[in-house]
Design an enzyme around this catalytic site. Sequence first.
Site, PDB file in Angstrom:
ATOM      1  N   GLU A 129     -15.985  -0.922  45.528  1.00  0.00           N
ATOM      2  CA  GLU A 129     -16.060  -1.548  47.084  1.00  0.00           C
ATOM      3  C   GLU A 129     -16.540  -2.568  48.064  1.00  0.00           C
ATOM      4  OE1 GLU A 129     -19.765   0.783  48.268  1.00  0.00           O
ATOM      5  OE2 GLU A 129     -18.975   3.432  47.702  1.00  0.00           O
ATOM      6  N   GLU A 135     -13.289  -3.523  48.130  1.00  0.00           N
ATOM      7  CA  GLU A 135     -12.089  -3.311  49.143  1.00  0.00           C
ATOM      8  C   GLU A 135     -12.993  -4.162  50.800  1.00  0.00           C
ATOM      9  OE1 GLU A 135     -11.421   1.582  51.277  1.00  0.00           O
ATOM     10  OE2 GLU A 135     -12.668   1.083  49.264  1.00  0.00           O
ATOM     11  N   CYS A 174     -20.430   7.395  47.924  1.00  0.00           N
ATOM     12  CA  CYS A 174     -20.718   7.751  47.020  1.00  0.00           C
ATOM     13  C   CYS A 174     -21.898   9.112  46.777  1.00  0.00           C
ATOM     14  CB  CYS A 174     -22.061   7.075  46.425  1.00  0.00           C
ATOM     15  SG  CYS A 174     -22.194   4.804  46.753  1.00  0.00           S
ATOM     16  N   SER A 223     -14.798   4.896  52.307  1.00  0.00           N
ATOM     17  CA  SER A 223     -14.144   3.942  51.095  1.00  0.00           C
ATOM     18  C   SER A 223     -13.800   4.955  50.687  1.00  0.00           C
ATOM     19  CB  SER A 223     -14.973   2.937  50.767  1.00  0.00           C
ATOM     20  OG  SER A 223     -14.476   3.079  49.326  1.00  0.00           O
ATOM     21  N   LYS A 245     -24.087  17.253  44.294  1.00  0.00           N
ATOM     22  CA  LYS A 245     -22.830  16.794  42.880  1.00  0.00           C
ATOM     23  C   LYS A 245     -22.781  17.956  42.339  1.00  0.00           C
ATOM     24  CE  LYS A 245     -23.731  12.282  43.593  1.00  0.00           C
ATOM     25  NZ  LYS A 245     -22.894  11.449  44.039  1.00  0.00           N
ATOM     26  N   GLU A 299     -19.498  18.962  44.140  1.00  0.00           N
ATOM     27  CA  GLU A 299     -18.579  17.418  44.290  1.00  0.00           C
ATOM     28  C   GLU A 299     -17.789  17.425  42.767  1.00  0.00           C
ATOM     29  OE1 GLU A 299     -18.573  12.076  44.516  1.00  0.00           O
ATOM     30  OE2 GLU A 299     -20.349  13.779  43.360  1.00  0.00           O
ATOM     31  N   GLU A 316      -9.370  17.594  43.725  1.00  0.00           N
ATOM     32  CA  GLU A 316      -9.090  16.066  43.002  1.00  0.00           C
ATOM     33  C   GLU A 316      -9.712  15.141  42.342  1.00  0.00           C
ATOM     34  OE1 GLU A 316     -11.656  15.387  46.613  1.00  0.00           O
ATOM     35  OE2 GLU A 316     -10.538  17.475  46.323  1.00  0.00           O
ATOM     36  N   CYS A 335     -31.177   9.566  47.277  1.00  0.00           N
ATOM     37  CA  CYS A 335     -31.199   9.274  46.712  1.00  0.00           C
ATOM     38  C   CYS A 335     -32.909  10.446  46.140  1.00  0.00           C
ATOM     39  CB  CYS A 335     -30.565   8.684  45.570  1.00  0.00           C
ATOM     40  SG  CYS A 335     -29.521   9.679  45.831  1.00  0.00           S
TER      41      CYS A 335
END
Length: 578
Positions: free
Chosen positions: A283, A286, A303, A323, A362, A365, A370, A507
């Site tokens: 990150e 980037e 994230c 990002s 999560k 996710e 992908e 979190c």
Amino acid sequence: MINCVINDKKLKVKEGTTILDAAKEIGIDIPTLCHMKLPNFNYKNKPSSCRICMVEVVGRPKLCTACSEEITEGMIVKTDTPKAVEARKINLELLLSNHPKDCLVCPKNLNCELQALAEKMGIREIAYKGERMQHKVDASSNSIYRNPNKCVMCRRCETMCNEVQTVGTLSGLNRGFDAIVAPAFNISLAESSCTFCGQCVAVCPTGAIVEIDATDKVFNAIKNPKKHVVVQVAPSIRVAIGELFDMEAGEVTTGKLVTALRKLGFDVVFDTDFSADLTVMEEASELVDRIENNKTLPILTSCCPAWVRFIEMNYPDMLDIPSSCKSPQIMMGSMVKTYYANKTGIPSKDIVMVSVMPCTAKKAEAARSELGTKDIRDVDYVLSTRELGRMIKLYGIDFKGLEEGKFDKLMGESSGAGTIFGTTGGVIEAAIRTASEWLTGKELEKIEFEELRGLKGIRGAQVKIGDLNLKVGIAHGLGNARKLLDGIRSKKYNFDAIEIMACPGGCIGGGGQPYHHGHEEILLKRQRALYDIDKNKKFRKAHENPMIKEIYETYLGKPYGERAHDLLHTSYSPREKI
């Protein structure tokens, strides 16, 4: 200030204070079920639907609800009269009469507010017997399990979904005996615009909304001799899981956690703090690339999978801003199935990657198409903090008495920057620590960026990096994320870098964490503990982590380079909002 009397005690309260809050000020407990209030995050449940908090006001013929009735000048309140107590008990008995009787196998057993109230009020039998509601259970998603038959229509989940998170998935449907809280037209969560953030799970007082349980699948993988089971632990788990074992909120249990995971039978225990450092490297690279080459700004951290799904559905025109980095949990899975597999000679197909995460999103996710192939996923199973706690208890492990273990070396070393990923503001602070030194070529004199910390829902700061004033925006809670993104779209906000976390507090307040029941001090203790871990780390910047250096030198090559991009980055797609 307004004068009132509660149970013969005189007091003065601010105008607008409810009877419930006034009673709390003088230590009088009025039972509630639907009530929910978190002032720091600016939300309050309003339906007054459970009718458990009934009280008498002298001079009125009818009882009123303490959670919604505001104090007026000279009001005299009685909370403990036979009339008020009997009304509460009858209302609770009516709720129980329409509730399933499977408490022994319910995920919220011994953590259910309805169950606790029944015990408190001494209810030992179901007074009203008859027909109960029968609704279809929704297990369609990878994250959240809905059993409307256990719903008490407190509407807390609706408040969280609509007012706090502004996702708009849950609402009250039908009337009378058929009334439930569900997505529009009673479609499944998988079909809806749900982000799977799990904040509805965090506030549900019963077992009506819980996480999809993966513990049996994980135990089966551990018992399979043909499988090599690797587990990773997210930063915020170590400052929260102790609460499940009667430890103080925020108590750091990193070493005990590692030992417990080994006792459960996991072959290798890695630290997600390591892959958080990996995320910082990518990150920050980037960010530097975008700044130096005049590419799209602001850059948004990526994230949090709940907010990624949120932006895909609500802001498809802004998908060039986030990002492209995978989240730390997925980066770890990718590295385990490639780098670790190559190092050990274990085929990727024989490795089972398990994540312990504070978040129900999560789970969703890990299932994104992908992020792996049909046969080899980056992450195979995700456990919430609560699920891991249940596994430890099942094995009879004395968690408090465990010795301090250490993570496996290959991907177990981490910096303090990786640790603070667990709280709002931590991700962007960690990235700036590294980006600052890369942009200026100078070592930071002060490592803490205090201006990025706190619990304000939306906050901004300017960070001086050499000659550059980097404008940073932070939001936590999806309602605040919406305000921030609307502000960017309308040019109200002009930021260079932004961090968004879906859950209040980040979190530490994730939908899979131990239930905090509205006690904000618990979140603050968890947050302070993460910053304390950071302070005491040998390395406090991701690029100083020797294991990170090694993985780039021997395997990944240049940060943000071709191989790193192939393994550690992803893309986003517009999703239909229903």
